[in-house]
Design a protein around this motif. Structure first.
Motif, mmCIF file in Angstrom:
data_model
loop_
_atom_site.group_PDB
_atom_site.id
_atom_site.type_symbol
_atom_site.label_atom_id
_atom_site.label_comp_id
_atom_site.label_asym_id
_atom_site.label_seq_id
_atom_site.Cartn_x
_atom_site.Cartn_y
_atom_site.Cartn_z
ATOM 1 N N GLN A 13 40.154 66.726 57.186
ATOM 2 C CA GLN A 13 41.147 66.466 58.218
ATOM 3 C C GLN A 13 42.290 67.474 58.126
ATOM 4 O O GLN A 13 42.565 68.024 57.048
ATOM 5 N N ALA A 14 42.953 67.674 59.236
ATOM 6 C CA ALA A 14 44.119 68.555 59.250
ATOM 7 C C ALA A 14 45.129 68.081 58.203
ATOM 8 O O ALA A 14 45.363 66.882 58.051
ATOM 9 N N GLY A 15 45.702 69.058 57.494
ATOM 10 C CA GLY A 15 46.619 68.739 56.407
ATOM 11 C C GLY A 15 45.955 68.612 55.059
ATOM 12 O O GLY A 15 46.649 68.566 54.028
ATOM 13 N N LYS A 65 49.239 82.891 54.664
ATOM 14 C CA LYS A 65 50.228 83.039 53.584
ATOM 15 C C LYS A 65 50.891 81.699 53.288
ATOM 16 O O LYS A 65 51.160 80.918 54.201
ATOM 17 N N VAL A 66 51.152 81.444 52.045
ATOM 18 C CA VAL A 66 51.778 80.223 51.531
ATOM 19 C C VAL A 66 50.760 79.085 51.448
ATOM 20 O O VAL A 66 50.753 78.338 50.472
ATOM 21 N N ARG A 67 49.854 78.979 52.395
ATOM 22 C CA ARG A 67 48.903 77.862 52.409
ATOM 23 C C ARG A 67 47.674 78.124 51.546
ATOM 24 O O ARG A 67 47.112 77.194 50.958
ATOM 25 N N PHE A 68 47.210 79.366 51.478
ATOM 26 C CA PHE A 68 45.993 79.712 50.746
ATOM 27 C C PHE A 68 46.338 80.509 49.494
ATOM 28 O O PHE A 68 47.293 81.300 49.487
ATOM 29 N N THR A 69 45.537 80.329 48.447
ATOM 30 C CA THR A 69 45.709 81.087 47.209
ATOM 31 C C THR A 69 44.354 81.591 46.729
ATOM 32 O O THR A 69 43.415 80.800 46.554
ATOM 33 N N ASN A 84 45.185 74.935 51.308
ATOM 34 C CA ASN A 84 46.010 73.743 51.485
ATOM 35 C C ASN A 84 46.560 73.700 52.898
ATOM 36 O O ASN A 84 46.569 74.711 53.608
ATOM 37 N N SER A 85 47.039 72.543 53.293
ATOM 38 C CA SER A 85 47.641 72.356 54.619
ATOM 39 C C SER A 85 46.740 72.930 55.701
ATOM 40 O O SER A 85 47.194 73.671 56.588
ATOM 41 N N LEU A 86 45.490 72.568 55.654
ATOM 42 C CA LEU A 86 44.522 73.138 56.595
ATOM 43 C C LEU A 86 44.813 72.716 58.027
ATOM 44 O O LEU A 86 45.279 71.594 58.287
ATOM 45 N N LYS A 87 44.530 73.637 58.934
ATOM 46 C CA LYS A 87 44.751 73.429 60.358
ATOM 47 C C LYS A 87 43.408 73.557 61.087
ATOM 48 O O LYS A 87 42.501 74.243 60.610
ATOM 49 N N PRO A 88 43.287 72.954 62.271
ATOM 50 C CA PRO A 88 42.045 73.101 63.034
ATOM 51 C C PRO A 88 41.670 74.568 63.273
ATOM 52 O O PRO A 88 40.480 74.903 63.303
#
Length: 123
Positions: A13-15, A65-69, A84-88
């Motif tokens: 799910q998103a997030g 940036k910031v969301r993926f590592t 992290n904090s995945l979006k559609p």
């Protein structure tokens, strides 16, 4: 030759979060910078993240940036992508690539690609 096998994709799910792995075999893994790319249906494959041979430097697309590592474990011949904090709009097939590193960042190789792993993010 370098053989690459991705894993860890799925439906989230998103997030939410996922961690992708790419296991390498063949030539010496630590000789290669590694990159993650993604391709959505009807779109060109795009760069996501790259990491140097030692893991000391990384580079990211602005969209992640910031969301993926990106990280790597040379003892395990594996590169990871923590998302992290995945979006559609992150929905794509994700591919790893074994390439090089320039002063300008990651250099994609046309020779060494994995088969891809599907990531689907629901809204």
């Amino acid at each position: 030759q370098v053989q690459l096998v991705e894993s860890g994709g799925g439906l989230v799910q998103a997030g939410g979060s996922l961690r992708l792995s790419c296991a390498a075999s063949g030539r010496t893994f630590s000789n290669y910078a590694m990159g993650w790319f993604r391709q959505a249906p009807g779109k060109e494959r795009e760069f996501v993240a790259g990491i140097t041979q030692s893991g000391g430097s990384t580079v990211y697309a602005d969209s992640v940036k910031v969301r993926f590592t990106i990280s790597r474990d040379n003892a395990k011949n594996t590169v990871y992508l923590q998302m992290n904090s995945l979006k559609p709009e992150d929905t794509s097939v994700y591919y790893c690539n074994a390439g090089g590193w320039l002063t300008t960042g990651y250099l994609k190789s046309s020779d060494y690609w994995g088969q891809g792993t599907q990531v689907t993010v629901s809204s």
